[in-house]
Design an enzyme around this catalytic site. Structure first.
Site, PDB file in Angstrom:
ATOM      1  N   HIS A 100       0.879  -1.171   0.000  1.00 12.49           N
ATOM      2  CA  HIS A 100       0.000   0.000   0.000  1.00 12.49           C
ATOM      3  C   HIS A 100       0.916   1.220   0.000  1.00 12.49           C
ATOM      4  CE1 HIS A 100      -2.487  -2.877   2.395  1.00 12.49           C
ATOM      5  NE2 HIS A 100      -3.538  -2.259   1.908  1.00 12.49           N
ATOM      6  N   ASP A 103       2.204   1.976   3.437  1.00  9.15           N
ATOM      7  CA  ASP A 103       3.155   1.026   4.068  1.00  9.15           C
ATOM      8  C   ASP A 103       4.580   1.461   3.804  1.00  9.15           C
ATOM      9  OD1 ASP A 103       0.895  -0.619   4.216  1.00  9.15           O
ATOM     10  OD2 ASP A 103       1.505  -1.840   2.496  1.00  9.15           O
ATOM     11  N   HIS A 270     -10.896 -14.203   3.699  1.00 12.69           N
ATOM     12  CA  HIS A 270     -12.115 -13.456   3.387  1.00 12.69           C
ATOM     13  C   HIS A 270     -13.208 -14.412   2.903  1.00 12.69           C
ATOM     14  CE1 HIS A 270      -9.608  -9.536   2.648  1.00 12.69           C
ATOM     15  NE2 HIS A 270      -9.444 -10.057   3.856  1.00 12.69           N
ATOM     16  N   ASP A 295      -4.508 -13.747  -2.223  1.00 12.67           N
ATOM     17  CA  ASP A 295      -3.879 -13.392  -0.959  1.00 12.67           C
ATOM     18  C   ASP A 295      -3.891 -14.649  -0.110  1.00 12.67           C
ATOM     19  OD1 ASP A 295      -3.227 -10.857  -1.600  1.00 12.67           O
ATOM     20  OD2 ASP A 295      -4.518  -9.863  -0.140  1.00 12.67           O
ATOM     21  N   ASP A 306     -10.814 -11.495  10.922  1.00  8.77           N
ATOM     22  CA  ASP A 306      -9.781 -11.659   9.901  1.00  8.77           C
ATOM     23  C   ASP A 306      -8.416 -11.857  10.564  1.00  8.77           C
ATOM     24  OD1 ASP A 306      -8.771 -11.675   7.367  1.00  8.77           O
ATOM     25  OD2 ASP A 306      -8.909  -9.508   7.059  1.00  8.77           O
ATOM     26  N   ASP A 308      -5.774 -13.453   9.382  1.00  4.70           N
ATOM     27  CA  ASP A 308      -4.624 -13.387   8.460  1.00  4.70           C
ATOM     28  C   ASP A 308      -3.457 -14.266   8.908  1.00  4.70           C
ATOM     29  OD1 ASP A 308      -5.862 -11.599   6.726  1.00  4.70           O
ATOM     30  OD2 ASP A 308      -5.051  -9.825   7.696  1.00  4.70           O
ATOM     31  N   ASP A 338      -0.550 -12.301   2.477  1.00  5.57           N
ATOM     32  CA  ASP A 338      -1.230 -11.300   3.303  1.00  5.57           C
ATOM     33  C   ASP A 338      -1.463 -11.976   4.655  1.00  5.57           C
ATOM     34  OD1 ASP A 338      -2.689  -9.333   4.423  1.00  5.57           O
ATOM     35  OD2 ASP A 338      -4.150  -9.138   2.816  1.00  5.57           O
TER      36      ASP A 338
HETATM   37  C1  XLS Z   1      -7.633  -6.554   4.501  1.00 10.29           C
HETATM   38  C2  XLS Z   1      -7.153  -6.788   3.164  1.00 10.29           C
HETATM   39  C3  XLS Z   1      -6.035  -5.866   2.718  1.00 10.29           C
HETATM   40  C4  XLS Z   1      -5.898  -5.872   1.234  1.00 10.29           C
HETATM   41  C5  XLS Z   1      -5.111  -4.739   0.676  1.00 10.29           C
HETATM   42  O1  XLS Z   1      -8.348  -7.338   5.084  1.00 10.29           O
HETATM   43  O2  XLS Z   1      -6.770  -8.128   3.091  1.00 10.29           O
HETATM   44  O3  XLS Z   1      -4.868  -6.177   3.353  1.00 10.29           O
HETATM   45  O4  XLS Z   1      -5.328  -7.060   0.773  1.00 10.29           O
HETATM   46  O5  XLS Z   1      -5.650  -3.511   1.005  1.00 10.29           O
HETATM   47 CA    CA Z   2      -5.820  -9.150   1.467  1.00  8.74          CA
HETATM   48 CA    CA Z   3      -7.335 -10.176   5.372  1.00 13.78          CA
END
Ligand code: XLS
Ligand code: CA
Ligand code: CA
Length: 439
Positions: A100, A103, A270, A295, A306, A308, A338
């Site tokens: 991003h 970032d 997601h 991702d 989430d 991740d 991600d």
């Molecule tokens: C957030 C998203 C984000 C996107 C990029 O949940 O996964 O990280 O991949 O903005």
């Molecule tokens: Ca993502």
């Molecule tokens: Ca995510």
């Protein structure tokens, strides 16, 4: 030059017998699988925001990982992250990164200052990309972190906010082009609503499409040759995100005439949040010709948010790679981690071990998916299951020769359906296990 990951050697492939936590057991980058090297098939990317920025903070406490890289912050930190990030990608043999705008460089007090910061860091990134032969998989704009985006960005009720979002997308696209990025992602950070009582949903969706059309127009102008992606997510941070899931997103793209320019970036976690499997979301994208990128992470089945997590679930990853291969493999997309290590995994080694785990998982998944296809039992079963469409009445329906009247006569003559066959789910799942465990 300063070594940031000073306890980490270059990570090599040692094979499945290895017990070395800092070695690949399955990811053998130059091994040919399905006619290409593993590296070409998997196209791993490091994600700037988690790997270099996220410190493990949660709702109940501050971060546990030190991501200051020995600096006091600001631009000094942004530069240190560039060096640290490229060192890490090099040690892991990761050839792509995703970012991003916010970032890579701190936001300034004005757009001009923010863009100056971005340009300075972009210069350094370009230099390091050249040095290490590392490429950019995709870029994006953070349109959710700054308080100005409290009500959304492209879908904000306030036109000034929309203009700020546009300014950020413009610059993020320029950076993506500068890095030769192969994609540009729209993840609808706060593009959704908390209550319909204060929301003009139709108008907000129109505006979201407006911003995307502007992005496509500008991308064409500045010579962006990559793919645009939308990344579906059903909720978090808002109660309802407009890009709920793959099917919803595809409907949106078609409604606004964006479907020829956009594909989907599917995130495993997601999919789970939307009540789907990772495989389901990939299949929906693929059957609509919109599979683009991934991702790679996973959620926790017991949690509704989430998380991740780095992907280690081979079963789910293998079914995902099965879909990727059936969709023709990655073209401009890839597997972007991600993913973040758990809050308790705070030592320098952890971020490396986490990537190794994710890369080994997808290497295994890739081989397993090809083995499933070579094994042929699943494809054969599928062909057999739909056999009634290849001849007789099925073929006639497909050729448009039947109507409700003719089919009613056909069904009456048949008396009852006696040709149904078992779906053999348990058999197919056991074929999967057998192929997996024989590896
Ligand atoms: C957030 C998203 C984000 C996107 C990029 O949940 O996964 O990280 O991949 O903005
Ligand atoms: Ca993502
Ligand atoms: Ca995510």
């Amino acid at each position: 030059m300063k070594e940031y990951f000073n306890r980490i050697p270059r990570i090599c492939y040692e094979g499945r017998q290895s017990k070395n936590p800092l070695a690949f057991k399955y990811y053998d980058r130059d091994k040919i699988v399905g006619g290409k090297t593993m590296k070409e098939q998997l196209r791993f990317a490091m994600c700037w925001w988690h790997t270099l920025c996220s410190e493990g903070a949660d709702m109940f406490g501050v971060g546990t990982s030190d991501k200051r890289f020995g600096t006091a912050g600001g631009m000094e930190l942004a530069k240190a992250k560039v060096y640290a990030g490229f060192e890490l990608m090099d040690k892991l043999g990761i050839e792509y990164f995703c970012f991003h705008d916010r970032d890579i460089a701190p936001e300034g007090d004005t757009i001009a200052e923010s863009n100056r910061n971005l340009d300075e860091i972009a210069g350094l990134i370009s230099e390091q990309m050249k040095k290490y032969k590392i490429k950019c998989l995709w870029g994006t704009a953070n349109l959710f972190g700054n308080p100005r985006y409290m009500h959304g960005a492209g879908t904000a009720p306030n036109a000034d906010v929309f203009a700020f979002a546009a300014a950020q997308v413009k610059k993020a696209l320029e950076l993506t082009v500068r890095f030769g990025g192969e994609g540009y992602v729209f993840w609808g950070g706060r593009e959704g609503y908390e209550t319909l009582l204060n929301t003009d949903m139709g108008f907000e969706l129109d505006n979201m499409a407006r911003l995307m059309h502007m992005a496509v127009d500008y991308a064409d102008k500045i010579g962006f040759k990559g793919d645009f992606y939308i990344e579906p997510k059903p909720k978090e941070p808002t109660k309802h995100q407009y890009d709920f899931d793959a099917a919803t997103t595809i409907g949106f793209l078609r409604k606004y005439g964006l479907d020829k320019r956009f594909k989907l970036n599917i995130e495993a976690n997601h999919a789970t949040l939307a009540g789907h499997s990772f495989q389901h979301e990939l299949r929906v994208a693929a059957i609509n010709g919109m599979f683009g990128s991934i991702d790679a992470n996973q959620g926790d089945t017991l949690l509704g948010w989430d998380t991740d997590q780095f992907p280690t679930d081979i079963y789910s990853a293998a079914l995902a790679m099965y879909e990727v291969i059936k969709a023709g493999g990655f073209t401009k997309g890839g597997l972007n981690f991600d993913s973040k290590q758990r809050r308790g995994s705070f030592e320098q080694e952890d971020v490396v071990i986490a990537h190794i785990a994710g890369m080994d998982t997808f290497a295994l998944a890739l081989e397993l998916a090809f083995k499933l296809i070579e094994d042929g039992r699943i494809d054969a079963f599928l062909a057999e299951r739909y056999a009634s469409w290849r001849g007789g009445i099925g073929k006639s329906i497909l050729e448009g020769r039947e109507s409700l009247e003719t089919l009613a006569d056909y069904a009456a003559a048949l008396g009852e359906v006696r040709s149904n066959r078992s779906g053999r789910q348990e058999y197919l799942e056991s074929v999967f296990n057998q192929v997996m465990l024989n590896m």
